[in-house]
Design a protein around this motif. Structure first.
Motif, short mmCIF file in Angstrom:
data_model
loop_
_atom_site.label_atom_id
_atom_site.label_comp_id
_atom_site.label_asym_id
_atom_site.label_seq_id
_atom_site.Cartn_x
_atom_site.Cartn_y
_atom_site.Cartn_z
N UNK A 174 0.89 -1.46 -0.01
CA UNK A 174 -0.11 0.05 0.00
C UNK A 174 0.70 1.25 -0.15
N UNK A 175 2.14 1.11 -0.11
CA UNK A 175 2.89 2.45 0.04
C UNK A 175 2.66 3.26 -1.00
N UNK A 176 2.62 4.61 -0.98
CA UNK A 176 2.45 5.61 -1.96
C UNK A 176 3.65 6.47 -2.09
N UNK A 177 4.77 6.03 -1.75
CA UNK A 177 6.02 6.99 -1.58
C UNK A 177 6.45 7.10 -3.10
N UNK A 178 6.61 6.18 -3.95
CA UNK A 178 7.11 6.27 -5.33
C UNK A 178 6.13 7.45 -5.96
N UNK A 179 4.80 7.15 -6.22
CA UNK A 179 3.90 7.97 -6.94
C UNK A 179 3.88 9.24 -6.27
N UNK A 180 3.99 9.60 -4.89
CA UNK A 180 4.31 10.89 -4.48
C UNK A 180 5.13 11.60 -4.92
N UNK A 181 6.26 11.04 -5.08
CA UNK A 181 7.69 11.56 -5.96
C UNK A 181 7.22 12.04 -7.25
N UNK A 182 6.69 11.02 -8.09
CA UNK A 182 6.24 11.41 -9.10
C UNK A 182 5.55 12.69 -9.34
N UNK A 183 4.47 12.73 -8.38
CA UNK A 183 3.60 13.85 -8.34
C UNK A 183 4.39 15.07 -8.27
N UNK A 184 5.39 15.09 -7.19
CA UNK A 184 6.19 16.32 -6.87
C UNK A 184 7.09 16.68 -7.97
N UNK A 185 7.81 15.75 -8.79
CA UNK A 185 8.66 16.13 -9.66
C UNK A 185 7.79 16.87 -10.88
N UNK A 186 6.64 16.38 -11.45
CA UNK A 186 5.94 16.70 -12.37
C UNK A 186 5.25 18.32 -12.21
#
Length: 565
Positions: free
Chosen positions: A161-173
Motif C-alpha cells: 500500500x505504500x504511496x512513496x514512489x507515486x508521491x515523488x512522481x507527483x512532486x517532480x511533475x
C-alpha cells in the motif's frame, strides 16, 4: 478439536462458527454489544443471518455508511490503474518490442490478461462482498492453519500500500510545471505535503470532499486522455491544424513496411521485459474490492463498475498509443530522453505546452494516489476488524471523523518512512520493487485459490457466487502471474542492471521472505504464547459504537476451562 488439544492452549476450535474465513454475517456466533470498550452484555445469537442478494447485509455494515455508487466505484478502479505509466512507459515498451506492430501485440496481450484479472476479482467480490479484498479471499480459501493467512497477509498489505514512489512522481511533475528546480529536498518535501493532503482529505471531516475530488480528477483525466486521442486521430487522417509542426520528423509508423520494422533480432528476453511492463500498466482492477463494505448494492455495482472501468482503461491505452504513433516518429521515441507524451505535445502544439502537460500528469498522479490510499486505508481497517493484529480496536475504528483515519494514518506512516528515511539508490528501488513483487505473490495465491474452489476437495466450501469467471480466464490469470513471478529471476541483458550494488534477484527473494515474518508472528501469537502461558484464545464478535462489527480474542485460562467443566 479434542479436549486434549484444548488443554495444550491455542485458538479454541469452538470459535469455528466465527472463523474469519467464513462470511461473518452468515453464522451463529457469540455476540457482544459494546459502545466505547470491549466490555458489554454477551448474548448468543441462535439464528444465522443470511446474506441478502445485493450483498449489503453480508457484513452488517449500516446502510448509511454505504455511500459509493456506480460512478465512484468505477473511478476507484480507473484512477488506480491510470497513473503515470501511459505517459512514459510506451517508449520503454517500444524499445523492447523493436517495432510498432509488436508493440501493439504486447498491449493487446496485456488487455486480455486484464480481462482475466477483472473477471477473477468480480467473482470474488460478488462472493465475498466485504471490504478488504485479497485478505478476505485468502482467509476464505486457505483456512488451515487457522489465522495463518491473515497474519501473513498483514505484512504484504502494509508493503503493497505504500504511496512513496507515486508521491515523488507527483512532486517532480508539479515542480516542473511551476518552473521550480526539483532538488532532492524540495522534491521530498512536496511529496510529503502530497501524502499529508491525501490523509487529511480521506481521513477527516473532509472525507466526502476527498471522494468528490477523487471522482473529479478521474473524470478530468478521462476527458483529457480522450482529447489526446482525438488530436492524434485527427493528425493521422490529415485534418488541417493537427499536422506535425515544421522542424520535427513526420512519422510513418503506420505504413506497412514500417509497421513491423525492427522486430527481428530483439529476442525473447526483450519481448518478456516489454510484456512485463505492459502487464503492470493494467494493475489496479482489484481496487474497488478493498472498499466493498461502503458500496451501495455491492454485488450489482461491482459487476458493472469493474468491466466499465477496465473497458475505459483498455480503450484509452490502445487508442492513445495510436495517437502517439500518429504524431511522433519511431526514431524520436527511441532516441529522445523525453517521455513520449511530451514529444506528442511538442510536435502538435509546440514546446511551450510541455509545462501544461506536466501539470496534467501531476493531477493524474494525484488522482491515482487518492484512489489507492482510499482503498488501502480500508484494508488496514479490515485487518483491525479481524482482531489478529495488535491494537486491533484502534485500527478498526472510524473515530473521530467517521472515516478510517487510523488505517489511513498507518499507511501514511509507512509511505513517509519509505519517502523520508530510505536513501535514494538501491535501497529505495529495492523497496519499491518489493512492493510490486508482493502484489504478484498475492495475485498468484488468489488465482490458484479460486481455481481450487471448483475442485472436489473444496466442495465443502459451498462457493456459489452471483458471478462466475470462466475457468479458462482464471487459469490464464494464474499463469500470467506465474510469469510475473519468474521474470525478475531472469538475468538482465548486458548494460541493463537492475541495481548498482544489490543482486538483480534481491526483491523477488525479499518478497518470499516477507511471508516468513508473518509465519513467525502467527506462531508466537497463536501457538507458542498460549501453550507456554497456559491459555487459549476465544474469539467473539463485538459491535462498535458506529454499528460496524469487529472481532476480539479473549485469553481464557485453562484452569478456568476446568472450573467450568
Amino acid at each position: 478439536m479434542s479436549s486434549l488439544d484444548g488443554e495444550r492452549g491455542g485458538i479454541d476450535e469452538r470459535t469455528r462458527l466465527v472463523d474469519p474465513a467464513q462470511p461473518r454475517a452468515r453464522y451463529e456466533s457469540v455476540h457482544v454489544t459494546s459502545t466505547h470498550s470491549d466490555e458489554g452484555i454477551r448474548e448468543r445469537s441462535r439464528t444465522p443471518i443470511s446474506s441478502a442478494l445485493n450483498g449489503e447485509e453480508f457484513d452488517n455494515v449500516p446502510k448509511v455508511k454505504r455511500t459509493l455508487g456506480l460512478y465512484s466505484t468505477a473511478f476507484l478502479i480507473f484512477n488506480r490503474v491510470i497513473g503515470t505509466g501511459i505517459y512514459a512507459t510506451p517508449s520503454n515498451i517500444l524499445r523492447s518490442s523493436g517495432s510498432v506492430g509488436v508493440d501493439f501485440i504486447m498491449w493487446v496481450i496485456g488487455a486480455l490478461i486484464a480481462v482475466c484479472g477483472t473477471s477473477v476479482y468480480v467473482e470474488l467480490g460478488t462472493g465475498l462482498p466485504r471490504s478488504g479484498g485479497e485478505k478476505n479471499y485468502i482467509e476464505f480459501i486457505y483456512r488451515r492453519p487457522q489465522f495463518l493467512a491473515t497474519c501473513v497477509y498483514t505484512l504484504y498489505g502494509l508493503i503493497t500500500g505504500t504511496a512513496a514512489a507515486n508521491s515523488v512522481v507527483f512532486s517532480e511533475y508539479l515542480l516542473h510545471s511551476l518552473s521550480i528546480e526539483p532538488t532532492y529536498y524540495i522534491t521530498r518535501f512536496t511529496a510529503f505535503g502530497c501524502l499529508t493532503f491525501i490523509l487529511t482529505m480521506h481521513g477527516t471531516f473532509l472525507a466526502p470532499w476527498g471522494l468528490r475530488l477523487q471522482n473529479t480528477l478521474g473524470a478530468g483525466k478521462l476527458l483529457v486522455l480522450i482529447s489526446i486521442v482525438l488530436a492524434g486521430l485527427l493528425s493521422l487522417v490529415g485534418v488541417a491544424g493537427f499536422s506535425v509542426k515544421e522542424g520535427y520528423e513526420v512519422p510513418r509508423n503506420f505504413q506497412w513496411d514500417k509497421f513491423w520494422e525492427g522486430s527481428r533480432g530483439k529476442g525473447a528476453n526483450a519481448f518478456v521485459n516489454g510484456l512485463y511492463n505492459v502487464m503492470w500498466s493494467f494493475v489496479g482492477y482489484s481496487n474497488a474490492n478493498y472498499a466493498l463494505s461502503e458500496v451501495r448494492d455491492p454485488v450489482k455495482t461491482i459487476k458493472k463498475a469493474a468491466p466499465l472501468a477496465m473497458s475505459a482503461v483498455t480503450a484509452v491505452y490502445l487508442l492513445i498509443n495510436v495517437a502517439y504513433f500518429a504524431v511522433v516518429s519511431k526514431n524520436d521515441i527511441l532516441n529522445s530522453n523525453r517521455i513520449v507524451a511530451a514529444l506528442f505535445f511538442r510536435n502538435l502544439f509546440g514546446p511551450a505546452t510541455e509545462k501544461v502537460l506536466s501539470a496534467f500528469i501531476a493531477l493524474s498522479t494525484l488522482g491515482n494516489l487518492l484512489a489507492g490510499q482510499f482503498s488501502q486505508g480500508r484494508v488496514i481497517q479490515e485487518l483491525g476488524r479481524e482482531g489478529v493484529v495488535p491494537f486491533s480496536s484502534f485500527f478498526a475504528s472510524n473515530k473521530p471523523f467517521g472515516a478510517p483515519l487510523p488505517g489511513l494514518f498507518t499507511q501514511y506512516v509507512v509511505s513517509c518512512v519509505f519517502l523520508l528515511l530510505v536513501p535514494p539508490g538501491d535501497a529505495y528501488l529495492f523497496l519499491i520493487s518489493l512492493s510490486s513483487y508482493c502484489i504478484t505473490i498475492i495475485n498468484t495465491l488468489v488465482a490458484l485459490g479460486l481455481f481450487l474452489l471448483y475442485t472436489e476437495g473444496y466442495r465443502g466450501w459451498a462457493w456459489k457466487p452471483p458471478f462466475r469467471a470462466p475457468k479458462a480466464l482464471v487459469l490464464a490469470f494464474f499463469f500470467s502471474n506465474i510469469f510475473l513471478l519468474i521474470v525478475p529471476f531472469i538475468p538482465p541483458v548486458p548494460g541493463s542492471r537492475t541495481y548498482e550494488q544489490l543482486p538483480y534477484w534481491a526483491h523477488p527473494v525479499g518478497g518470499f521472505c516477507v511471508s516468513l515474518f508473518g509465519i513467525a508472528y502467527w506462531y508466537i501469537w497463536a501457538i507458542w504464547l498460549p501453550e507456554t502461558r497456559g491459555y487459549r484464545l476465544e474469539r467473539e464478535i463485538v459491535s462498535m459504537d458506529d454499528g460496524v462489527t469487529k472481532t476480539r480474542f479473549r485469553k481464557v485460562r485453562l484452569l478456568e476451562d476446568v472450573g467450568r467443566q
